[in-house]
Write a protein that holds these residues in place. Structure first.
Motif, PDB file in Angstrom:
ATOM      1  N   THR A  60     -52.337  65.053  34.300  1.00 60.17           N
ATOM      2  CA  THR A  60     -53.020  63.760  34.422  1.00 60.17           C
ATOM      3  C   THR A  60     -52.104  62.596  34.109  1.00 60.17           C
ATOM      4  O   THR A  60     -52.049  61.609  34.858  1.00 60.17           O
ATOM      5  N   PHE A  61     -51.373  62.700  33.007  1.00 60.96           N
ATOM      6  CA  PHE A  61     -50.548  61.579  32.538  1.00 60.96           C
ATOM      7  C   PHE A  61     -49.119  61.784  33.031  1.00 60.96           C
ATOM      8  O   PHE A  61     -48.302  62.419  32.368  1.00 60.96           O
ATOM      9  N   LYS A  62     -48.824  61.218  34.203  1.00 61.67           N
ATOM     10  CA  LYS A  62     -47.568  61.497  34.906  1.00 61.67           C
ATOM     11  C   LYS A  62     -46.621  60.309  34.940  1.00 61.67           C
ATOM     12  O   LYS A  62     -45.538  60.415  35.527  1.00 61.67           O
ATOM     13  N   THR A  63     -46.992  59.193  34.372  1.00 62.54           N
ATOM     14  CA  THR A  63     -46.125  58.019  34.350  1.00 62.54           C
ATOM     15  C   THR A  63     -46.095  57.440  32.940  1.00 62.54           C
ATOM     16  O   THR A  63     -46.971  57.731  32.118  1.00 62.54           O
ATOM     17  N   ARG A  64     -45.104  56.579  32.703  1.00 66.13           N
ATOM     18  CA  ARG A  64     -45.008  55.962  31.379  1.00 66.13           C
ATOM     19  C   ARG A  64     -46.200  55.044  31.118  1.00 66.13           C
ATOM     20  O   ARG A  64     -46.641  54.915  29.974  1.00 66.13           O
ATOM     21  N   LEU A  65     -46.710  54.401  32.161  1.00 68.10           N
ATOM     22  CA  LEU A  65     -47.890  53.556  31.991  1.00 68.10           C
ATOM     23  C   LEU A  65     -49.084  54.386  31.542  1.00 68.10           C
ATOM     24  O   LEU A  65     -49.841  53.987  30.636  1.00 68.10           O
ATOM     25  N   GLN A  66     -49.267  55.547  32.152  1.00 68.12           N
ATOM     26  CA  GLN A  66     -50.375  56.420  31.756  1.00 68.12           C
ATOM     27  C   GLN A  66     -50.180  56.964  30.347  1.00 68.12           C
ATOM     28  O   GLN A  66     -51.153  57.148  29.602  1.00 68.12           O
ATOM     29  N   LEU A  67     -48.919  57.211  29.959  1.00 69.17           N
ATOM     30  CA  LEU A  67     -48.659  57.641  28.587  1.00 69.17           C
ATOM     31  C   LEU A  67     -49.014  56.543  27.590  1.00 69.17           C
ATOM     32  O   LEU A  67     -49.494  56.819  26.489  1.00 69.17           O
ATOM     33  N   LYS A  68     -48.793  55.291  27.986  1.00 66.39           N
ATOM     34  CA  LYS A  68     -49.177  54.171  27.116  1.00 66.39           C
ATOM     35  C   LYS A  68     -50.702  54.121  26.969  1.00 66.39           C
ATOM     36  O   LYS A  68     -51.215  53.828  25.882  1.00 66.39           O
ATOM     37  N   PHE A  69     -51.420  54.417  28.056  1.00 64.35           N
ATOM     38  CA  PHE A  69     -52.883  54.496  27.960  1.00 64.35           C
ATOM     39  C   PHE A  69     -53.302  55.633  27.028  1.00 64.35           C
ATOM     40  O   PHE A  69     -54.255  55.501  26.249  1.00 64.35           O
ATOM     41  N   PHE A  70     -52.603  56.766  27.146  1.00 65.85           N
ATOM     42  CA  PHE A  70     -52.855  57.919  26.275  1.00 65.85           C
ATOM     43  C   PHE A  70     -52.684  57.504  24.810  1.00 65.85           C
ATOM     44  O   PHE A  70     -53.557  57.743  23.959  1.00 65.85           O
ATOM     45  N   LEU A  71     -51.550  56.865  24.521  1.00 66.45           N
ATOM     46  CA  LEU A  71     -51.261  56.421  23.157  1.00 66.45           C
ATOM     47  C   LEU A  71     -52.285  55.391  22.683  1.00 66.45           C
ATOM     48  O   LEU A  71     -52.743  55.436  21.532  1.00 66.45           O
TER      49      LEU A  71
ATOM     50  N   SER B 207     -37.722  49.250  25.432  1.00 69.12           N
ATOM     51  CA  SER B 207     -38.630  49.246  24.288  1.00 69.12           C
ATOM     52  C   SER B 207     -39.801  50.205  24.516  1.00 69.12           C
ATOM     53  O   SER B 207     -40.280  50.850  23.573  1.00 69.12           O
ATOM     54  N   THR B 208     -40.261  50.306  25.768  1.00 68.30           N
ATOM     55  CA  THR B 208     -41.352  51.249  26.083  1.00 68.30           C
ATOM     56  C   THR B 208     -40.906  52.679  25.847  1.00 68.30           C
ATOM     57  O   THR B 208     -41.627  53.485  25.231  1.00 68.30           O
ATOM     58  N   ASP B 209     -39.692  53.005  26.331  1.00 67.89           N
ATOM     59  CA  ASP B 209     -39.173  54.355  26.127  1.00 67.89           C
ATOM     60  C   ASP B 209     -39.014  54.665  24.643  1.00 67.89           C
ATOM     61  O   ASP B 209     -39.387  55.749  24.177  1.00 67.89           O
ATOM     62  N   LYS B 210     -38.448  53.714  23.913  1.00 66.79           N
ATOM     63  CA  LYS B 210     -38.230  53.944  22.482  1.00 66.79           C
ATOM     64  C   LYS B 210     -39.558  54.143  21.753  1.00 66.79           C
ATOM     65  O   LYS B 210     -39.675  54.993  20.863  1.00 66.79           O
ATOM     66  N   MET B 211     -40.574  53.370  22.130  1.00 70.67           N
ATOM     67  CA  MET B 211     -41.883  53.499  21.490  1.00 70.67           C
ATOM     68  C   MET B 211     -42.467  54.888  21.716  1.00 70.67           C
ATOM     69  O   MET B 211     -42.908  55.556  20.771  1.00 70.67           O
ATOM     70  N   LEU B 212     -42.460  55.344  22.968  1.00 75.52           N
ATOM     71  CA  LEU B 212     -43.029  56.649  23.293  1.00 75.52           C
ATOM     72  C   LEU B 212     -42.234  57.783  22.657  1.00 75.52           C
ATOM     73  O   LEU B 212     -42.807  58.754  22.135  1.00 75.52           O
ATOM     74  N   LEU B 213     -40.900  57.665  22.684  1.00 71.69           N
ATOM     75  CA  LEU B 213     -40.055  58.732  22.148  1.00 71.69           C
ATOM     76  C   LEU B 213     -40.114  58.783  20.627  1.00 71.69           C
ATOM     77  O   LEU B 213     -40.154  59.869  20.033  1.00 71.69           O
ATOM     78  N   GLU B 214     -40.115  57.613  19.979  1.00 70.08           N
ATOM     79  CA  GLU B 214     -40.221  57.600  18.513  1.00 70.08           C
ATOM     80  C   GLU B 214     -41.570  58.147  18.059  1.00 70.08           C
ATOM     81  O   GLU B 214     -41.639  58.934  17.097  1.00 70.08           O
ATOM     82  N   ALA B 215     -42.638  57.729  18.734  1.00 71.98           N
ATOM     83  CA  ALA B 215     -43.966  58.247  18.382  1.00 71.98           C
ATOM     84  C   ALA B 215     -44.002  59.761  18.519  1.00 71.98           C
ATOM     85  O   ALA B 215     -44.568  60.464  17.664  1.00 71.98           O
ATOM     86  N   SER B 216     -43.391  60.278  19.576  1.00 68.86           N
ATOM     87  CA  SER B 216     -43.383  61.726  19.817  1.00 68.86           C
ATOM     88  C   SER B 216     -42.581  62.465  18.752  1.00 68.86           C
ATOM     89  O   SER B 216     -43.067  63.408  18.117  1.00 68.86           O
ATOM     90  N   MET B 217     -41.342  62.025  18.539  1.00 70.61           N
ATOM     91  CA  MET B 217     -40.455  62.763  17.636  1.00 70.61           C
ATOM     92  C   MET B 217     -40.925  62.725  16.185  1.00 70.61           C
ATOM     93  O   MET B 217     -41.001  63.766  15.516  1.00 70.61           O
TER      94      MET B 217
END
Length: 479
Positions: A168-179, A426-436
Motif C-alpha cells: 500500500t505505502f509505495k512512495t515517500r509521500l504515503q510513508l509520511k501519511f503512515f507516520l 529532510s524528508t529522507d532523514k526524517m523517515l530514516l531516523e524514525a525507522s532506525m
C-alpha cells in the motif's frame, strides 16, 4: 443525474448500515452469538456493493488500509465481541476486508507476482512465509493444539498486515501519511494516558480495570497494562523527535517537540525500566547518527573502552549478583508469589530448558504458557508468559526462526544506515531516523511486555519499517 443517484445510494446505504449495526448491538447485548457471522457478512456485502459503485477496487483497498492503520491503535476497545474461543473487533474485521480486497484486486489486475517481486524484499517475505509454515508444522509436537491455533492466528494476522502495508505505502509521500497516522493516534492515546494518571480511570480493556486505587493511576490507554503502553511510547517518542528535528515549519517543530516531551513524561509514569533503558539506548544511537563522521569512530572507541573498563571493574560483582538472584529465585515454592525480577529469571530459565528439551526446535507455537503452567521446572508465581520477546520466539519456534527474525531487523537497519549516509533530504532523514531509532527502542523495550505477539502496533511498526525499506530500494520506481 449522477450526483442524485450517488446521493440516493448513500442515503439508502446509511439507513441499511445503521439498521445492521442496531441488529449487531442487539445480538451482542442478548449474547446471540450464532447470528453475528450472518450480520457481519451482510454488512460487509452491503458496504462492498456501495463502495464499489463510487470507487475502484484499488481505491477502496487503499482507503480500507488507512482505516485499518488507524483502528490498530484502538486495540480491542471498539466492538469487542467474543465468538467462541476468539474475539472479533474492529481491527480484525477491517484486516479481513483488506485481505479480500487486495487478493481480488491483485487477481483482477494479474499483479500478485509483480507486487511480490517489485517490493525488493522477496527473501524477507519468504522468511515470513517459512515462519508461518514452521509454526503450522510445530502443531504436530505441540501439547496444546488450541493454544497453537490461537497463536498462529495472531502470527498470520500480523504477517498479513506487514505484507499489505508494503503493498500500500509505495512512495515517500504515503510513508509520511503512515507516520502522520501513527503520530495522530499517539496524541489520542497520550491524552487517554494522562486521564488514567490524573483521574485514576481505566478503560475496560485494561488489565487494571477494577484494580486497587493506587494501581489505577498507571497510564495504560487502550492497552492491557502499562508495560505494553511503554513499548509503544518508546517508539513514538523517537518518531516525534525525528519529525521535530527535520520539519521545516517552526510550528510543526515546536508542537512535535512538545509532544515528544509529553510522551517521555508519560513513559516515565509507566515505571517501565526496560522502556526507559530503550530511550537511553535509542538516544545514544541517535547521537551517533547526528555527530560528524570524524567523531563517530571516537564515540565507538569511547563506548567500547567504557564497556571493557566496566567489565573489568564490575564483572565479578555482576556475576555474584546473578548467582545470588538465581539462588534466591530457587528458594520459592511453586505456589508462592515471587518478586517481579525473580519471576522473570525463572521464566527465562524455564524457557531455556524447554529449548534444550526440544533440541533447539521450540516446543510448538504458543505453547510456552501451557508448559509454564503444567511442565514448569522452576516456580514462576503463577505467571505463565515469558515476558521476553526473543525468548518467546525461541521457545515457541526454535533458534532458526529467532535468528531469521533478528536478521530481518539487522538487514533493515544496515540498509537504512547506508541510505542515510548518502542523503541530504529532510524528508529522507526524517523517515530514516524514525525507522532506525524506533527499531533500537523496540528491540530493547521488547523484553518488558508479557507477550509481543498480540501487540498489534508491533506489526504496524514492522509494516512501516519494511514499507520504508521497500520504497528506498525501489526509489527509481517511485514515480
Amino acid at each position: 443525474m449522477g450526483n442524485n443517484r450517488t446521493g440516493s445510494k448513500t442515503i439508502g446505504f446509511t439507513v441499511l448500515f445503521i439498521g445492521c449495526l442496531t441488529v449487531l448491538y442487539v445480538t451482542t447485548m442478548y449474547k446471540l452469538t450464532w447470528i453475528l457471522p450472518i450480520v457481519s457478512i451482510w454488512i460487509s456485502i452491503q458496504l462492498g456493493v456501495y463502495l464499489k459503485s463510487v470507487m475502484t477496487l484499488d481505491q477502496l483497498f487503499r482507503k480500507v488500509m488507512y482505516a485499518l492503520l488507524l483502528s490498530t491503535f484502538l486495540n480491542q476497545s471498539v466492538i469487542s465481541v467474543n465468538v467462541g474461543a476468539f474475539s472479533l473487533f474492529l481491527y480484525r474485521i477491517l484486516l479481513l476486508l483488506a485481505i479480500i480486497l487486495y487478493v481480488c484486486t491483485a487477481l483482477y489486475n494479474k499483479r500478485l507476482t509483480v507486487d511480490f517481486n517489485r517490493s525488493g524484499l522477496s527473501y524477507i517475505w519468504l522468511f515470513f512465509g517459512g515462519w508461518l509454515l514452521y509454526g503450522i508444522l510445530s502443531v504436530l509436537w505441540s501439547l496444546s493444539i488450541m493454544a497453537s491455533i490461537k497463536y498462529l492466528s495472531l502470527l498470520m494476522m500480523g504477517i498479513a498486515f506487514v505484507y499489505l502495508a508494503s503493498m500500500t505505502f509505495k512512495t515517500r509521500l504515503q510513508l509520511k501519511f503512515f507516520l502522520a497516522g501513527w503520530l495522530g493516534m499517539t496524541v489520542v492515546l497520550v491524552g487517554i494516558g494522562f486521564v488514567n494518571y490524573f483521574f485514576a480511570i481505566q478503560l475496560p480493556s485494561s488489565g487494571l480495570y477494577g484494580a486497587s486505587v493506587h494501581k489505577l493511576t498507571y497510564p495504560t490507554a487502550v492497552f492491557f497494562n502499562q508495560n505494553d503502553f511503554a513499548v509503544y511510547l518508546g517508539i513514538s517518542f523517537f518518531f516525534f523527535l525525528a519529525v521535530a528535528k527535520n520539519a521545516k515549519r517552526t510550528m510543526l517543530k515546536g508542537s512535535t517537540f512538545l509532544l515528544s516531551v509529553m510522551v517521555l513524561m508519560l513513559l516515565y509514569l509507566t515505571e517501565s525500566r526496560a522502556a526507559m533503558l530503550a530511550v537511553v539506548g535509542g538516544g545514544l544511537v541517535y547521537l551517533f547518527l547526528l555527530i560528524p563522521k570524524r567523531w563517530k569512530k571516537l564515540m565507538l572507541l569511547t563506548l567500547f573502552g567504557l564497556f571493557v573498563l566496566g567489565s573489568l571493574l564490575f564483572a565479578n560483582r555482576g556475576i555474584a549478583k546473578v548467582h545470588l538472584l538465581m539462588d534466591s529465585a530457587g528458594e520459592y515454592g511453586f505456589d508462592e508469589v515471587l518478586p517481579s525480577n525473580l519471576a522473570r529469571i525463572n521464566l527465562l530459565r524455564n524457557t531455556f530448558y524447554y529449548l534444550l528439551d526440544s533440541y533447539g526446535f521450540g516446543i510448538g507455537a504458543g505453547n510456552i504458557p501451557y508448559y509454564l503452567e503444567h511442565e514448569s521446572y522452576f516456580p514462576t508465581g503463577n505467571v505463565y508468559q515469558v515476558h521476553n520477546w526473543f525468548a518467546e520466539i525461541a521457545g515457541n519456534f526454535g533458534l532458526v526462526i529467532l535468528l531469521g527474525y533478528l536478521f530481518v531487523w539487522i538487514y533493515a537497519f544496515i540498509g537504512f544506515y547506508r541510505i542515510y549516509q548518502r542523503t541530504n533530504s529532510s524528508t529522507d532523514k526524517m523517515l530514516l531516523e524514525a525507522s532506525m531509532i524506533g527499531m533500537v527502542s523496540f528491540l530493547i523495550s521488547s523484553i518488558s511486555p508479557s507477550s509481543v505477539m498480540n501487540l498489534y502496533f508491533h506489526w504496524v511498526f514492522l509494516g512501516f519499517i519494511l514499507s520504508t525499506l521497500s520504497v528506498y530500494k525501489n526509489k527509481k520506481l517511485e514515480s
